[in-house]
Write an enzyme that holds these catalytic residues in place. Sequence first.
Site, PDB file in Angstrom:
ATOM      1  N   GLU A   1    -124.751  54.863 -21.869  1.00  0.00           N
ATOM      2  CA  GLU A   1    -123.887  55.477 -22.895  1.00  0.00           C
ATOM      3  C   GLU A   1    -124.559  55.396 -24.270  1.00  0.00           C
ATOM      4  O   GLU A   1    -124.412  56.307 -25.093  1.00  0.00           O
ATOM      5  CB  GLU A   1    -122.509  54.793 -22.895  1.00  0.00           C
ATOM      6  CG  GLU A   1    -121.707  55.199 -21.665  1.00  0.00           C
ATOM      7  CD  GLU A   1    -120.682  54.175 -21.197  1.00  0.00           C
ATOM      8  OE1 GLU A   1    -120.365  53.242 -21.943  1.00  0.00           O
ATOM      9  OE2 GLU A   1    -120.202  54.324 -20.051  1.00  0.00           O
TER      10      GLU A   1
ATOM     11  N   GLU B   1    -128.328  50.765 -13.196  1.00  0.00           N
ATOM     12  CA  GLU B   1    -127.056  51.482 -13.310  1.00  0.00           C
ATOM     13  C   GLU B   1    -127.307  52.989 -13.179  1.00  0.00           C
ATOM     14  O   GLU B   1    -127.646  53.648 -14.182  1.00  0.00           O
ATOM     15  CB  GLU B   1    -126.415  51.193 -14.667  1.00  0.00           C
ATOM     16  CG  GLU B   1    -126.049  49.748 -14.881  1.00  0.00           C
ATOM     17  CD  GLU B   1    -124.816  49.615 -15.773  1.00  0.00           C
ATOM     18  OE1 GLU B   1    -123.870  48.954 -15.356  1.00  0.00           O
ATOM     19  OE2 GLU B   1    -124.802  50.208 -16.868  1.00  0.00           O
TER      20      GLU B   1
ATOM     21  N   GLY C   1    -117.978  47.612 -15.345  1.00  0.00           N
ATOM     22  CA  GLY C   1    -117.288  48.223 -16.477  1.00  0.00           C
ATOM     23  C   GLY C   1    -115.780  48.148 -16.283  1.00  0.00           C
ATOM     24  O   GLY C   1    -115.146  47.115 -16.486  1.00  0.00           O
TER      25      GLY C   1
ATOM     26  N   HIS D   1    -127.916  50.565 -22.311  1.00  0.00           N
ATOM     27  CA  HIS D   1    -126.845  51.152 -21.503  1.00  0.00           C
ATOM     28  C   HIS D   1    -126.921  52.679 -21.608  1.00  0.00           C
ATOM     29  O   HIS D   1    -127.209  53.219 -22.676  1.00  0.00           O
ATOM     30  CB  HIS D   1    -125.482  50.641 -21.975  1.00  0.00           C
ATOM     31  CG  HIS D   1    -124.387  50.957 -21.008  1.00  0.00           C
ATOM     32  ND1 HIS D   1    -123.839  52.219 -20.919  1.00  0.00           N
ATOM     33  CD2 HIS D   1    -123.775  50.202 -20.069  1.00  0.00           C
ATOM     34  CE1 HIS D   1    -122.932  52.212 -19.953  1.00  0.00           C
ATOM     35  NE2 HIS D   1    -122.869  51.003 -19.426  1.00  0.00           N
TER      36      HIS D   1
ATOM     37  N   SER E   1    -119.369  51.855 -11.071  1.00  0.00           N
ATOM     38  CA  SER E   1    -118.141  51.918 -10.255  1.00  0.00           C
ATOM     39  C   SER E   1    -118.073  50.800  -9.210  1.00  0.00           C
ATOM     40  O   SER E   1    -117.591  51.008  -8.099  1.00  0.00           O
ATOM     41  CB  SER E   1    -118.002  53.295  -9.597  1.00  0.00           C
ATOM     42  OG  SER E   1    -117.887  54.292 -10.599  1.00  0.00           O
TER      43      SER E   1
ATOM     44  N   GLY F   1    -118.562  54.882 -14.291  1.00  0.00           N
ATOM     45  CA  GLY F   1    -117.242  55.378 -14.670  1.00  0.00           C
ATOM     46  C   GLY F   1    -116.797  56.608 -13.899  1.00  0.00           C
ATOM     47  O   GLY F   1    -115.816  57.252 -14.253  1.00  0.00           O
TER      48      GLY F   1
ATOM     49  N   ASN G   1    -118.678  44.408 -18.772  1.00  0.00           N
ATOM     50  CA  ASN G   1    -118.899  45.200 -19.982  1.00  0.00           C
ATOM     51  C   ASN G   1    -117.567  45.879 -20.324  1.00  0.00           C
ATOM     52  O   ASN G   1    -117.163  46.827 -19.657  1.00  0.00           O
ATOM     53  CB  ASN G   1    -119.992  46.248 -19.712  1.00  0.00           C
ATOM     54  CG  ASN G   1    -120.141  47.230 -20.851  1.00  0.00           C
ATOM     55  OD1 ASN G   1    -119.669  46.999 -21.961  1.00  0.00           O
ATOM     56  ND2 ASN G   1    -120.816  48.348 -20.576  1.00  0.00           N
ATOM     57  N   TRP G   2    -116.916  45.363 -21.360  1.00  0.00           N
ATOM     58  CA  TRP G   2    -115.575  45.870 -21.682  1.00  0.00           C
ATOM     59  C   TRP G   2    -115.626  47.209 -22.410  1.00  0.00           C
ATOM     60  O   TRP G   2    -114.585  47.835 -22.624  1.00  0.00           O
ATOM     61  CB  TRP G   2    -114.822  44.849 -22.541  1.00  0.00           C
ATOM     62  CG  TRP G   2    -114.543  43.541 -21.863  1.00  0.00           C
ATOM     63  CD1 TRP G   2    -114.931  43.142 -20.606  1.00  0.00           C
ATOM     64  CD2 TRP G   2    -113.799  42.436 -22.407  1.00  0.00           C
ATOM     65  NE1 TRP G   2    -114.485  41.868 -20.355  1.00  0.00           N
ATOM     66  CE2 TRP G   2    -113.785  41.413 -21.436  1.00  0.00           C
ATOM     67  CE3 TRP G   2    -113.144  42.211 -23.629  1.00  0.00           C
ATOM     68  CZ2 TRP G   2    -113.153  40.194 -21.645  1.00  0.00           C
ATOM     69  CZ3 TRP G   2    -112.516  40.996 -23.843  1.00  0.00           C
ATOM     70  CH2 TRP G   2    -112.517  39.995 -22.847  1.00  0.00           C
ATOM     71  N   LYS G   3    -116.780  47.610 -22.865  1.00  0.00           N
ATOM     72  CA  LYS G   3    -116.945  48.848 -23.651  1.00  0.00           C
ATOM     73  C   LYS G   3    -115.962  48.854 -24.829  1.00  0.00           C
ATOM     74  O   LYS G   3    -115.653  47.800 -25.370  1.00  0.00           O
ATOM     75  CB  LYS G   3    -116.775  50.078 -22.759  1.00  0.00           C
ATOM     76  CG  LYS G   3    -117.600  49.990 -21.482  1.00  0.00           C
ATOM     77  CD  LYS G   3    -117.714  51.295 -20.763  1.00  0.00           C
ATOM     78  CE  LYS G   3    -118.395  51.072 -19.433  1.00  0.00           C
ATOM     79  NZ  LYS G   3    -118.792  52.298 -18.778  1.00  0.00           N
TER      80      LYS G   3
HETATM   81  C1  PEP Z   1    -121.014  50.082 -17.036  1.00  0.00           C
HETATM   82  O1  PEP Z   1    -120.643  50.798 -17.938  1.00  0.00           O
HETATM   83  O2  PEP Z   1    -121.900  49.240 -17.230  1.00  0.00           O
HETATM   84  C2  PEP Z   1    -120.380  50.252 -15.735  1.00  0.00           C
HETATM   85  C3  PEP Z   1    -120.982  49.771 -14.686  1.00  0.00           C
HETATM   86  O3  PEP Z   1    -119.185  50.928 -15.712  1.00  0.00           O
HETATM   87  P1  PEP Z   1    -118.196  51.185 -14.463  1.00  0.00           P
HETATM   88  O4  PEP Z   1    -118.185  49.908 -13.664  1.00  0.00           O
HETATM   89  O5  PEP Z   1    -116.871  51.478 -15.069  1.00  0.00           O
HETATM   90  O6  PEP Z   1    -118.786  52.305 -13.689  1.00  0.00           O
END
Ligand code: PEP
Length: 255
Positions: free
Chosen positions: A100, A172, A239, A98, A218, A178, A9-11
């Site tokens: 976010e 998640e 992410g 998600h 993470s 993050g 997931n590049w956001k």
């Molecule tokens: C995500 O946003 O789906 C995610 C898992 O982010 P990160 O790996 O940066 O925690």
Amino acid sequence: MRKLIVAGNWKMNTSVAEGVELAKKVSAYAVEKNLPEGKQIVIAPPFTHLASVAQVIDSNKVILAAQDCAATKNGAYTGEVSASMLKGIGVKAVILGHSERRQYFKENSEILLKKIKLALEEGLDVIFCVGETKDQREAGANLYFNVIKAQLVDTVFTLSEQDFAKIIIAYEPVWAIGTGLTATPEQAQEIHEFIRKEVANNYSQKVADDTTILYGGSCKSSNAKEIFAKKDVDGGLIGGAALKADEFGKIIDAR
Ligand code: PEP
């Protein structure tokens, strides 16, 4: 069928040019590795990148996903992008729910179910995210199990068995996204096992055995192997660590 999936997931990161380069590298890696059937790589670039990225990846090896889609089919919804528009440019899947989107854009189960249904109507697979916040985790297992169960019951568990087969669940924990704080392999397994049991209760053991459940939060090459080794963890939604082709490649290799 239950699959092994590593999804990036590049956001809201990378320019189009950077994204195209990253996608080329991920695709070349997938081609070189000649992954077995049942092991899949997914990338979810920003909307602006999707059409260009679709041109440079081997779509037999890398599944192109969007990070969201509209809750309505078409019409006067300024700024929105529909599931059918995404399908039209080669998108095969969409990430929905998600944390976010839930937190910053106030997406609740009612909105998410509309999005899920429209995505499925267009034949897109859905990576549906669930997870508890830090406060909910600290309030104890009774609460966080209930939070996750409600996120499923109000959305994907209302689908027919046939539609549910197109759903990939991503656990998640919000406190791990993050933040650099990763769930321990045991914490991930506990929730994945719980989700699989709930799928069995809602549908059947066969459906539960076929459901793909990803871990996200993470996750990086240094911890992916341990987490992915757990029996109910079928890969990851990644992410930050998906933005570097080498690091993403190592995570793909971890499963
Ligand atoms: C995500 O946003 O789906 C995610 C898992 O982010 P990160 O790996 O940066 O925690």
